[in-house]
Design a protein around this motif. Structure first.
Motif, PDB file in Angstrom:
ATOM      1  N   ASP A 154      -2.704  -1.704   3.431  1.00 19.07           N
ATOM      2  CA  ASP A 154      -2.659  -2.625   4.564  1.00 19.07           C
ATOM      3  C   ASP A 154      -3.352  -1.930   5.727  1.00 19.07           C
ATOM      4  O   ASP A 154      -2.782  -1.057   6.379  1.00 19.07           O
ATOM      5  CB  ASP A 154      -1.200  -2.953   4.912  1.00 19.07           C
ATOM      6  CG  ASP A 154      -1.092  -3.977   6.039  1.00 19.07           C
ATOM      7  OD1 ASP A 154      -2.087  -4.183   6.766  1.00 19.07           O
ATOM      8  OD2 ASP A 154      -0.008  -4.556   6.198  1.00 19.07           O
ATOM      9  N   ALA A 155      -4.599  -2.292   5.981  1.00 18.02           N
ATOM     10  CA  ALA A 155      -5.398  -1.582   6.976  1.00 18.02           C
ATOM     11  C   ALA A 155      -4.898  -1.809   8.398  1.00 18.02           C
ATOM     12  O   ALA A 155      -5.106  -0.973   9.275  1.00 18.02           O
ATOM     13  CB  ALA A 155      -6.865  -2.003   6.869  1.00 18.02           C
ATOM     14  N   ARG A 156      -4.242  -2.938   8.653  1.00 20.46           N
ATOM     15  CA  ARG A 156      -3.769  -3.249  10.003  1.00 20.46           C
ATOM     16  C   ARG A 156      -2.539  -2.430  10.372  1.00 20.46           C
ATOM     17  O   ARG A 156      -2.356  -2.064  11.531  1.00 20.46           O
ATOM     18  CB  ARG A 156      -3.445  -4.738  10.123  1.00 20.46           C
ATOM     19  CG  ARG A 156      -4.600  -5.665   9.776  1.00 20.46           C
ATOM     20  CD  ARG A 156      -5.757  -5.529  10.741  1.00 20.46           C
ATOM     21  NE  ARG A 156      -6.867  -6.421  10.382  1.00 20.46           N
ATOM     22  CZ  ARG A 156      -8.028  -6.429  10.997  1.00 20.46           C
ATOM     23  NH1 ARG A 156      -8.258  -5.596  11.988  1.00 20.46           N
ATOM     24  NH2 ARG A 156      -8.994  -7.257  10.615  1.00 20.46           N
ATOM     25  N   HIS A 157      -1.690  -2.149   9.392  1.00 17.16           N
ATOM     26  CA  HIS A 157      -0.441  -1.441   9.671  1.00 17.16           C
ATOM     27  C   HIS A 157      -0.442   0.000   9.174  1.00 17.16           C
ATOM     28  O   HIS A 157       0.514   0.737   9.392  1.00 17.16           O
ATOM     29  CB  HIS A 157       0.740  -2.198   9.054  1.00 17.16           C
ATOM     30  CG  HIS A 157       0.924  -3.575   9.618  1.00 17.16           C
ATOM     31  ND1 HIS A 157       0.338  -4.693   9.049  1.00 17.16           N
ATOM     32  CD2 HIS A 157       1.592  -4.015  10.707  1.00 17.16           C
ATOM     33  CE1 HIS A 157       0.654  -5.764   9.765  1.00 17.16           C
ATOM     34  NE2 HIS A 157       1.407  -5.384  10.773  1.00 17.16           N
ATOM     35  N   GLY A 158      -1.502   0.397   8.477  1.00 15.49           N
ATOM     36  CA  GLY A 158      -1.636   1.789   8.064  1.00 15.49           C
ATOM     37  C   GLY A 158      -0.634   2.232   7.019  1.00 15.49           C
ATOM     38  O   GLY A 158      -0.022   3.303   7.158  1.00 15.49           O
ATOM     39  N   ASN A 159      -0.436   1.443   5.975  1.00 15.08           N
ATOM     40  CA  ASN A 159       0.486   1.854   4.914  1.00 15.08           C
ATOM     41  C   ASN A 159      -0.024   1.392   3.553  1.00 15.08           C
ATOM     42  O   ASN A 159      -0.831   0.466   3.452  1.00 15.08           O
ATOM     43  CB  ASN A 159       1.885   1.288   5.160  1.00 15.08           C
ATOM     44  CG  ASN A 159       1.924  -0.233   5.075  1.00 15.08           C
ATOM     45  OD1 ASN A 159       1.397  -0.910   5.943  1.00 15.08           O
ATOM     46  ND2 ASN A 159       2.537  -0.764   4.036  1.00 15.08           N
ATOM     47  N   VAL A 160       0.444   2.064   2.515  1.00 13.77           N
ATOM     48  CA  VAL A 160       0.081   1.732   1.140  1.00 13.77           C
ATOM     49  C   VAL A 160       1.072   0.702   0.602  1.00 13.77           C
ATOM     50  O   VAL A 160       2.275   0.963   0.555  1.00 13.77           O
ATOM     51  CB  VAL A 160       0.085   2.996   0.256  1.00 13.77           C
ATOM     52  CG1 VAL A 160      -0.112   2.619  -1.210  1.00 13.77           C
ATOM     53  CG2 VAL A 160      -1.006   3.957   0.698  1.00 13.77           C
ATOM     54  N   ILE A 161       0.568  -0.464   0.206  1.00 18.98           N
ATOM     55  CA  ILE A 161       1.434  -1.510  -0.344  1.00 18.98           C
ATOM     56  C   ILE A 161       1.726  -1.243  -1.814  1.00 18.98           C
ATOM     57  O   ILE A 161       2.863  -1.387  -2.272  1.00 18.98           O
ATOM     58  CB  ILE A 161       0.774  -2.888  -0.165  1.00 18.98           C
ATOM     59  CG1 ILE A 161       0.616  -3.204   1.330  1.00 18.98           C
ATOM     60  CG2 ILE A 161       1.601  -3.978  -0.855  1.00 18.98           C
ATOM     61  CD1 ILE A 161      -0.119  -4.505   1.616  1.00 18.98           C
ATOM     62  N   ALA A 162       0.704  -0.873  -2.570  1.00 23.05           N
ATOM     63  CA  ALA A 162       0.867  -0.593  -3.997  1.00 23.05           C
ATOM     64  C   ALA A 162      -0.123   0.493  -4.388  1.00 23.05           C
ATOM     65  O   ALA A 162      -1.160   0.665  -3.743  1.00 23.05           O
ATOM     66  CB  ALA A 162       0.639  -1.851  -4.824  1.00 23.05           C
ATOM     67  N   HIS A 163       0.208   1.223  -5.439  1.00 22.53           N
ATOM     68  CA  HIS A 163      -0.670   2.311  -5.870  1.00 22.53           C
ATOM     69  C   HIS A 163      -0.547   2.516  -7.371  1.00 22.53           C
ATOM     70  O   HIS A 163       0.392   2.028  -8.006  1.00 22.53           O
ATOM     71  CB  HIS A 163      -0.320   3.612  -5.146  1.00 22.53           C
ATOM     72  CG  HIS A 163       0.884   4.298  -5.713  1.00 22.53           C
ATOM     73  ND1 HIS A 163       2.179   3.906  -5.415  1.00 22.53           N
ATOM     74  CD2 HIS A 163       1.005   5.335  -6.586  1.00 22.53           C
ATOM     75  CE1 HIS A 163       3.027   4.658  -6.068  1.00 22.53           C
ATOM     76  NE2 HIS A 163       2.349   5.536  -6.795  1.00 22.53           N
ATOM     77  N   THR A 164      -1.504   3.236  -7.921  1.00 21.06           N
ATOM     78  CA  THR A 164      -1.443   3.664  -9.307  1.00 21.06           C
ATOM     79  C   THR A 164      -2.093   5.030  -9.422  1.00 21.06           C
ATOM     80  O   THR A 164      -2.984   5.376  -8.640  1.00 21.06           O
ATOM     81  CB  THR A 164      -2.143   2.651 -10.250  1.00 21.06           C
ATOM     82  OG1 THR A 164      -1.983   3.060 -11.609  1.00 21.06           O
ATOM     83  CG2 THR A 164      -3.638   2.565  -9.953  1.00 21.06           C
ATOM     84  N   VAL A 165      -1.632   5.834 -10.386  1.00 15.37           N
ATOM     85  CA  VAL A 165      -2.198   7.154 -10.653  1.00 15.37           C
ATOM     86  C   VAL A 165      -2.715   7.150 -12.081  1.00 15.37           C
ATOM     87  O   VAL A 165      -1.986   6.816 -13.016  1.00 15.37           O
ATOM     88  CB  VAL A 165      -1.152   8.268 -10.465  1.00 15.37           C
ATOM     89  CG1 VAL A 165      -1.758   9.631 -10.795  1.00 15.37           C
ATOM     90  CG2 VAL A 165      -0.614   8.269  -9.036  1.00 15.37           C
TER      91      VAL A 165
END
Length: 328
Positions: A154-165
């Motif tokens: 989320d570029a507006r709030h500066g956080n990762v919504i979902a991720h994968t490794v």
């Protein structure tokens, strides 16, 4: 690449003969090999321009001043006080001071909320970014590979919504899982139109993936490709480290497999997930937290290196209990 780098300088009498020999060794026509030479040299220029925008490691003298400021400040000192002390030392020594982000990274503190849009120069609602981590994972044919973190941000709030490794670059199925998780977490009933910036080469042509993006309000015309080196939005969020795990580590071209002892992917994944949770929750890495044993132990393995242990030790390990005064 190696063949091009070994060629004599342009204008040398041996240049034409060297190109002919190199083209023959690789099975190319000579005119096509000249095209390869030009393309490779252009890519070097572009890489230099991109790397100039990435944060560099602290110079040795600046790092020494920061360590001195931390030692003088003592335990429990505020990051701002340490930063001010380090700036004063650097001013006395006529050297460049560390940034506030560098101080927080050194103290293993979560970064402050970052304006990803301003940092990357891309006006977007969301970003899909990918970055190698300084952690080796078991790959095909018993070959160690870098673990790669891919995130929907989320570029507006500066956080990762979902991720994968993943082991190496993510595939379409990995991104499908990523966007499915993002839809489940945001649960948009009537999503507003949104824009997305993706890294170059992202495999997003799968129809199932496009369907998930539409649920987030992202249509194909609203997707923009960032031609720069992947990892800039993630670097904006975490600096050069996520916890103690380096983000976007520099590779050694002479030995691409020069990585540490590899770990199973099922160990690394919960470790990175827990580090992301800690980052977003504003928790310090050394604070005692309530977490599942496997994830907590995985963080210790990833950040401190693999240690010999039996199965019972691995499943029952916990982070060491910290002094309650210091944890405040």
């Amino acid at each position: 690449m190696l063949e091009v780098e070994e060629l004599p300088k342009k204008g040398s009498q041996r240049m034409a003969a060297a190109v002919t020999a190199a083209a023959a060794r690789l099975g190319y026509k000579q005119r096509n090999f000249f095209k390869i030479i030009r393309a490779y040299k252009e890519s070097l220029k572009q890489t230099d321009q991109v790397l100039s925008k990435y944060p560099r490691q602290l110079p040795n003298e600046t790092r020494a001043a920061l360590e001195e400021a931390i030692a003088n400040a003592g335990p429990g000192a505020r990051p701002g006080a340490i930063h001010s002390a380090a700036e004063a030392l650097c001013k006395e020594r006529n050297i460049n001071p560390p940034s506030g982000r560098a101080v927080r990274t050194r103290l293993n503190l979560p970064a402050e909320i970052t304006d990803v849009v301003a940092y990357t120069g891309k006006n977007t609602d969301y970003a899909l970014d990918m970055s190698p981590l300084d952690v080796a994972v078991d790959g095909p044919n018993n070959t160690p590979y870098r673990a790669v973190l891919t995130a929907f941000i989320d570029a507006r709030h500066g956080n990762v919504i979902a991720h994968t490794v993943t082991v190496g670059r993510p595939m379409a199925d990995d991104l499908l899982h990523l966007f499915t998780e993002a839809v489940e977490k945001t649960k948009p009933k009537t999503p507003s139109p949104a824009s997305l910036v993706i890294y170059r080469g992202a495999p997003i042509n799968d129809p199932r993936l496009k369907a998930q993006m539409r649920l987030l309000g992202i249509s194909e015309p609203d997707i923009q490709v960032d031609a720069r080196r992947p990892g800039l939005p993630l670097t904006a969020l975490f600096g050069t480290k996520l916890g103690r795990v380096a983000v976007n580590p520099r590779s050694d071209p002479s030995n691409p497999y020069a990585v540490d002892e590899s770990l199973p992917l099922h160990v690394v994944r919960p470790a990175i997930a827990l580090l992301l949770e800690r980052h977003h929750a504003g928790l310090q890495v050394n604070r005692e937290i309530a977490a599942i044993a496997s994830a907590t132990t995985a963080v210790q393995v990833v950040t401190k290196g693999p240690q010999k242990s039996n199965n019972q030790e691995f499943t029952s390990a916990r982070l060491p209990r910290t002094n309650s005064k210091n944890s405040r």
